[in-house]
Design a protein around this motif. Structure first.
Motif, PDB file in Angstrom:
ATOM      1  N   LYS A 112       0.828  -1.213   0.000  1.00 26.09           N
ATOM      2  CA  LYS A 112       0.000   0.000   0.000  1.00 26.09           C
ATOM      3  C   LYS A 112       0.861   1.262   0.000  1.00 26.09           C
ATOM      4  O   LYS A 112       0.543   2.243  -0.658  1.00 26.09           O
ATOM      5  N   ASP A 113       1.989   1.235   0.721  1.00 26.76           N
ATOM      6  CA  ASP A 113       2.893   2.389   0.751  1.00 26.76           C
ATOM      7  C   ASP A 113       3.571   2.584  -0.598  1.00 26.76           C
ATOM      8  O   ASP A 113       3.692   3.703  -1.093  1.00 26.76           O
ATOM      9  N   LEU A 114       4.020   1.486  -1.178  1.00 30.39           N
ATOM     10  CA  LEU A 114       4.678   1.546  -2.489  1.00 30.39           C
ATOM     11  C   LEU A 114       3.708   2.022  -3.560  1.00 30.39           C
ATOM     12  O   LEU A 114       4.035   2.874  -4.384  1.00 30.39           O
ATOM     13  N   LYS A 115       2.493   1.486  -3.529  1.00 34.01           N
ATOM     14  CA  LYS A 115       1.485   1.880  -4.518  1.00 34.01           C
ATOM     15  C   LYS A 115       1.132   3.361  -4.361  1.00 34.01           C
ATOM     16  O   LYS A 115       1.011   4.091  -5.337  1.00 34.01           O
ATOM     17  N   SER A 116       1.002   3.797  -3.143  1.00 30.64           N
ATOM     18  CA  SER A 116       0.676   5.204  -2.886  1.00 30.64           C
ATOM     19  C   SER A 116       1.793   6.129  -3.350  1.00 30.64           C
ATOM     20  O   SER A 116       1.551   7.161  -3.977  1.00 30.64           O
ATOM     21  N   PHE A 117       3.029   5.780  -3.058  1.00 36.60           N
ATOM     22  CA  PHE A 117       4.170   6.628  -3.392  1.00 36.60           C
ATOM     23  C   PHE A 117       4.436   6.660  -4.893  1.00 36.60           C
ATOM     24  O   PHE A 117       4.679   7.717  -5.465  1.00 36.60           O
ATOM     25  N   PHE A 118       4.406   5.488  -5.550  1.00 44.68           N
ATOM     26  CA  PHE A 118       4.784   5.397  -6.959  1.00 44.68           C
ATOM     27  C   PHE A 118       3.597   5.414  -7.922  1.00 44.68           C
ATOM     28  O   PHE A 118       3.790   5.547  -9.121  1.00 44.68           O
ATOM     29  N   ALA A 119       2.377   5.248  -7.420  1.00 42.93           N
ATOM     30  CA  ALA A 119       1.183   5.172  -8.276  1.00 42.93           C
ATOM     31  C   ALA A 119       1.388   4.153  -9.393  1.00 42.93           C
ATOM     32  O   ALA A 119       1.019   4.380 -10.534  1.00 42.93           O
ATOM     33  N   CYS A 120       2.000   3.024  -9.041  1.00 39.83           N
ATOM     34  CA  CYS A 120       2.373   2.031 -10.054  1.00 39.83           C
ATOM     35  C   CYS A 120       1.146   1.285 -10.579  1.00 39.83           C
ATOM     36  O   CYS A 120       0.192   1.055  -9.865  1.00 39.83           O
ATOM     37  N   SER A 121       1.224   0.952 -11.857  1.00 38.21           N
ATOM     38  CA  SER A 121       0.187   0.122 -12.474  1.00 38.21           C
ATOM     39  C   SER A 121       0.727  -1.275 -12.749  1.00 38.21           C
ATOM     40  O   SER A 121      -0.030  -2.195 -13.005  1.00 38.21           O
ATOM     41  N   LYS A 122       2.058  -1.415 -12.689  1.00 39.38           N
ATOM     42  CA  LYS A 122       2.718  -2.707 -12.885  1.00 39.38           C
ATOM     43  C   LYS A 122       3.827  -2.831 -11.852  1.00 39.38           C
ATOM     44  O   LYS A 122       4.526  -1.861 -11.549  1.00 39.38           O
ATOM     45  N   LEU A 123       3.972  -4.054 -11.325  1.00 37.19           N
ATOM     46  CA  LEU A 123       4.958  -4.304 -10.276  1.00 37.19           C
ATOM     47  C   LEU A 123       5.661  -5.623 -10.571  1.00 37.19           C
ATOM     48  O   LEU A 123       5.011  -6.633 -10.822  1.00 37.19           O
ATOM     49  N   VAL A 124       6.989  -5.596 -10.541  1.00 34.95           N
ATOM     50  CA  VAL A 124       7.790  -6.807 -10.727  1.00 34.95           C
ATOM     51  C   VAL A 124       8.617  -7.013  -9.467  1.00 34.95           C
ATOM     52  O   VAL A 124       9.350  -6.116  -9.036  1.00 34.95           O
ATOM     53  N   LEU A 125       8.493  -8.190  -8.878  1.00 39.67           N
ATOM     54  CA  LEU A 125       9.227  -8.551  -7.669  1.00 39.67           C
ATOM     55  C   LEU A 125      10.351  -9.503  -8.054  1.00 39.67           C
ATOM     56  O   LEU A 125      10.094 -10.623  -8.499  1.00 39.67           O
ATOM     57  N   PHE A 126      11.581  -9.083  -7.919  1.00 37.88           N
ATOM     58  CA  PHE A 126      12.740  -9.915  -8.232  1.00 37.88           C
ATOM     59  C   PHE A 126      13.220 -10.605  -6.962  1.00 37.88           C
ATOM     60  O   PHE A 126      13.878  -9.991  -6.129  1.00 37.88           O
ATOM     61  N   GLY A 127      12.876 -11.888  -6.815  1.00 32.78           N
ATOM     62  CA  GLY A 127      13.339 -12.666  -5.669  1.00 32.78           C
ATOM     63  C   GLY A 127      12.702 -12.271  -4.356  1.00 32.78           C
ATOM     64  O   GLY A 127      13.258 -12.532  -3.302  1.00 32.78           O
ATOM     65  N   ILE A 128      11.550 -11.656  -4.403  1.00 32.20           N
ATOM     66  CA  ILE A 128      10.857 -11.197  -3.197  1.00 32.20           C
ATOM     67  C   ILE A 128       9.503 -11.894  -3.124  1.00 32.20           C
ATOM     68  O   ILE A 128       8.694 -11.768  -4.055  1.00 32.20           O
ATOM     69  N   PRO A 129       9.238 -12.632  -2.055  1.00 31.60           N
ATOM     70  CA  PRO A 129       7.908 -13.240  -1.932  1.00 31.60           C
ATOM     71  C   PRO A 129       6.854 -12.142  -1.740  1.00 31.60           C
ATOM     72  O   PRO A 129       7.073 -11.189  -0.992  1.00 31.60           O
TER      73      PRO A 129
END
Length: 177
Positions: A112-129
């Motif tokens: 929620k913090d990341l989405k709020s800060f970056f207003a991202c529409s796509k998210l890629v997690l590299f090696g992160i559950p």
């Protein structure tokens, strides 16, 4: 003739604006008194909620967020950064189109913090559950949508650099993101 007065009727003509007293980082209670001793209800000034801030690489022009978890580098190793630039190029993106955040610096960061800060529409997690940032458990290397954000959880860049089959698996999903 003196302009100093304590007469409430005279003061109402001089003091026509609201007056507030604010102190740092505290909720304040202010009570004002009208001219005939009428009390105006108490108002409480709320302190603004502190929003998290993130150190990131890129300019976020296309609202695509990449998350890594790398203790040894600011973001990625030189090899991994070169591979990521190749991925971006294949997707017709540039570094200025995305944001890269190293979660090693923000172990308590939440989606929620990341989405709020970056207003991202796509998210890629590299090696992160996904659960590490408060998301439901998603299958790896599959596209998922959560709160209108397309999410891909995959291997770390280092894993993909050392195993071509992992790189291929990632790319087969990434090209649809």
């Amino acid at each position: 003739m003196s302009l100093i007065t304590t007469n409430p009727t005279a003061l109402k003509f001089f003091l026509t604006e609201d007056i507030y007293s604010l102190k740092n980082d505290e909720a304040l209670e202010t009570t004002a008194t009208a001219n005939i001793g009428q009390e105006i209800p108490t108002a409480i000034a709320a302190t603004p909620e502190e929003r998290p801030s993130f150190d990131f690489l890129g300019e976020n022009d296309k609202f695509v967020l990449f998350l890594c978890n790398n203790e040894n580098h600011k973001f990625f190793s030189a090899e991994a950064m070169e591979a990521l630039n190749g991925i971006l190029s294949a997707k017709k993106l540039e570094l200025k189109d995305v944001s890269i955040v190293n979660l090693a610096k923000y172990p308590t960061a939440l989606f929620k913090d990341l989405k709020s800060f970056f207003a991202c529409s796509k998210l890629v997690l590299f090696g992160i559950p996904p659960q590490q940032i408060g998301l439901p458990a998603f299958g790896g290397n599959e596209l998922h949508t959560h709160e209108n954000v397309k999410i891909l959880a995959s291997y770390s860049m280092e894993e993909m650099l050392s195993d071509i089959s992992k790189k291929r698996t990632f790319w087969n999903v990434m090209k649809n993101l």
